[in-house]
Design an enzyme around this catalytic site. Structure first.
Site, PDB file in Angstrom:
ATOM      1  N   GLU A 160       0.890  -1.165   0.000  1.00  0.00           N
ATOM      2  CA  GLU A 160       0.000   0.000   0.000  1.00  0.00           C
ATOM      3  C   GLU A 160       0.918   1.201   0.000  1.00  0.00           C
ATOM      4  OE1 GLU A 160      -1.884   2.978   0.103  1.00  0.00           O
ATOM      5  OE2 GLU A 160      -1.766   2.803   2.281  1.00  0.00           O
ATOM      6  N   GLU A 169       3.560  13.129  -4.600  1.00  0.00           N
ATOM      7  CA  GLU A 169       2.936  13.104  -3.277  1.00  0.00           C
ATOM      8  C   GLU A 169       3.732  14.004  -2.333  1.00  0.00           C
ATOM      9  OE1 GLU A 169       0.903   9.614  -0.755  1.00  0.00           O
ATOM     10  OE2 GLU A 169       3.059   9.351  -1.048  1.00  0.00           O
TER      11      GLU A 169
END
Length: 480
Positions: free
Chosen positions: A251, A384
């Protein structure tokens, strides 16, 4: 100086490590604790203990495992206030956010207890075959010893998402918490021990990725690695795991969009944008840091979102009325400030924020930050940030909005704001994301999957998919 906390739990006992790390309060920069950490030898011992315990634990009933999971949930519930304070002190998040985290942990263990209760009845299920000469049955069996590597942004939450289904499946576990935020995880380990987990079934080794994570991913006795963290480290985990062809769940990152359609409720859109961008100081893989707004609403939306961002109270996590806390440490603080400066140099227009609050000379605080007119090739738009930074961009049509949202190497989540149900559902279906919210905050339930498309993840957590990642499928075919 306080006593050093043991950061290694192996085979039902606590142990001191080979070295010590300092744990810092990100809001005050004060020393919280010292924790002893492990190395490759500690990992080898932990995996050995888990391997020895697997034979008996894998044969336990689902009902027995469910009872243990409920005891863990009860223990977390009984220590809820203490765990909240540990979260806020170690992570820098406000108490109300820490409360959400702890409640999520409780809900996750309770959910997988319910799942484990039903596992015995579903075992050896008959499979319909096209021939009467044979019969077949399906078994779901634990995959073995699993290594769980969790990040610092949601202590205990990501651990629960991995640990609860792993134990429910009948796996034995070696957990590596983040060396930045080990305190809540250590307390959770004590709760697990008090719940009566058999020796060797649950093991914990604090330490760095190089000293603990790498040897855990490479150990041939580990059947599966479940990792949450950055894409760069995820690549390293895959490389280590590939050496012994073990299963991997990842993840990883996100660069998610919130789409404010032309018929959106602007008040709701502003709240969802600020919640999606500034919750946990933006340190979320699910942060909807790209906000796409219909042309007809853009001017008013920008005015309102700037006003709301400037009104957010940034303060110590324990202060009255605090809405946003500190970033996790100095490294992350400087990294986010660097992204903001490069965005300005790229030509993006800074509407508000971008620096430390004037009334907070200590701690790793950054004001909620809003940019507009961000170039599509800017790192601010594509990478990000993991900080409290929103980038707002206009769109001319629904098709343009969908294309902009999907133009990313990530595909974790997305949000849609619209008062027209059919339109919102159509847009949600077109978005390349593992989870889409419509007119809703980023609420997550243990019953629904967590994970995304593209480079955001491999596999899914939570729900029955989270359990399946720790199971092997076996079919037994017999002649009639």
């Amino acid at each position: 100086m306080s006593a050093v906390l043991n950061g290694i739990y192996i085979d039902g006992a606590w142990h001191a490590g080979h070295d010590v790390i300092e744990v810092i309060n990100p809001a005050t920069e004060a020393l919280l604790a010292q924790v002893s950490v492990g190395d490759a030898l500690a990992v080898k011992r932990a995996v050995g203990a888990a391997s020895a315990a697997f034979g008996d634990w894998s044969k336990s009933t689902g009902r027995d495992r469910a009872a243990l999971l409920r005891k863990i949930a009860q223990g977390v519930s009984e220590q809820r206030e203490q765990l909240m304070h540990l979260q806020s002190s170690n992570n820098g998040k406000p108490l109300f956010e820490a409360a959400i985290d702890v409640d999520d942990v409780i809900a996750t263990f309770e959910y997988y207890a319910t799942v484990a209760d039903d596992m015995d009845a579903g075992q050896d299920r008959a499979v319909t075959l096209p021939s009467d000469n044979f019969r077949a049955r399906l078994r779901r069996e634990p995959c073995g010893v699993v290594g769980l590597i969790v990040p610092w942004n949601f202590p205990m939450v990501t651990t629960a998402w991995k640990l609860a289904p792993a134990l429910a499946a009948g796996c034995c576990v070696v957990l590596k918490p983040s060396e930045v935020t080990p305190l809540a995880e250590l307390q959770l380990a004590r709760i697990i021990a008090e719940a009566g987990v058999p020796a060797g079934v649950f093991n914990l080794v604090c330490g760095t990725g190089l000293d603990v994570g790498a040897p855990l991913a490479a150990d041939p006795r580990v059947a599966k690695i479940s990792f949450t963290g950055s894409n760069a480290v995820g690549v390293q985990v895959m490389q280590r795991a590939a050496e012994t062809i073990k299963g991997v769940s990842l993840e990883l990152g996100g660069k998610s969009s919130l789409l404010v359609l032309a018929d959106a409720d602007l008040d709701l859109a502003v709240e969802l944008a600020c919640g999606g961008g500034f919750f946990n100081a933006g340190q979320m893989c699910s942060a909807t840091s790209r906000v796409l707004v219909a042309d007809s609403l853009a001017d008013e939306f920008l005015r309102r979102v700037q006003a709301r961002a400037e009104s957010i109270r940034v303060a110590d996590p324990f202060a009255d009325g605090v809405e946003m806390g500190a970033l996790i440490n100095r490294v992350q603080y400087q990294r986010v400030l660097g992204h903001i400066q490069r965005g300005i140099e790229d030509g993006a227009r800074l509407l508000c924020g971008g620096k430390r609050p004037a009334d907070l000379p200590k701690g790793f605080f950054i004001r909620p930050t809003v940019f507009t007119d961000v170039p599509l090739d800017s790192a601010l738009w594509n990478e990000e940030i993991f900080g409290p930074v929103l980038c707002v961009r206009r769109f001319a049509s629904e098709e343009d909005a969908i294309a902009l949202a999907n133009a990313s190497e990530f595909g974790l989540v997305a949000s849609v704001v619209s008062t027209h149900t059919e339109t919102a559902e159509r847009v949600a279906n077109a978005l390349q994301a593992g989870l889409v919210w419509i007119n809703a905050p980023q609420v997550i339930f243990p019953q629904t999957a967590w994970g995304g498309y593209k480079q955001s993840s491999i596999g899914r957590e939570l729900g029955p998919w989270g359990l399946a990642t720790f199971q092997e499928i076996k079919h037994v075919i017999s002649s009639n």
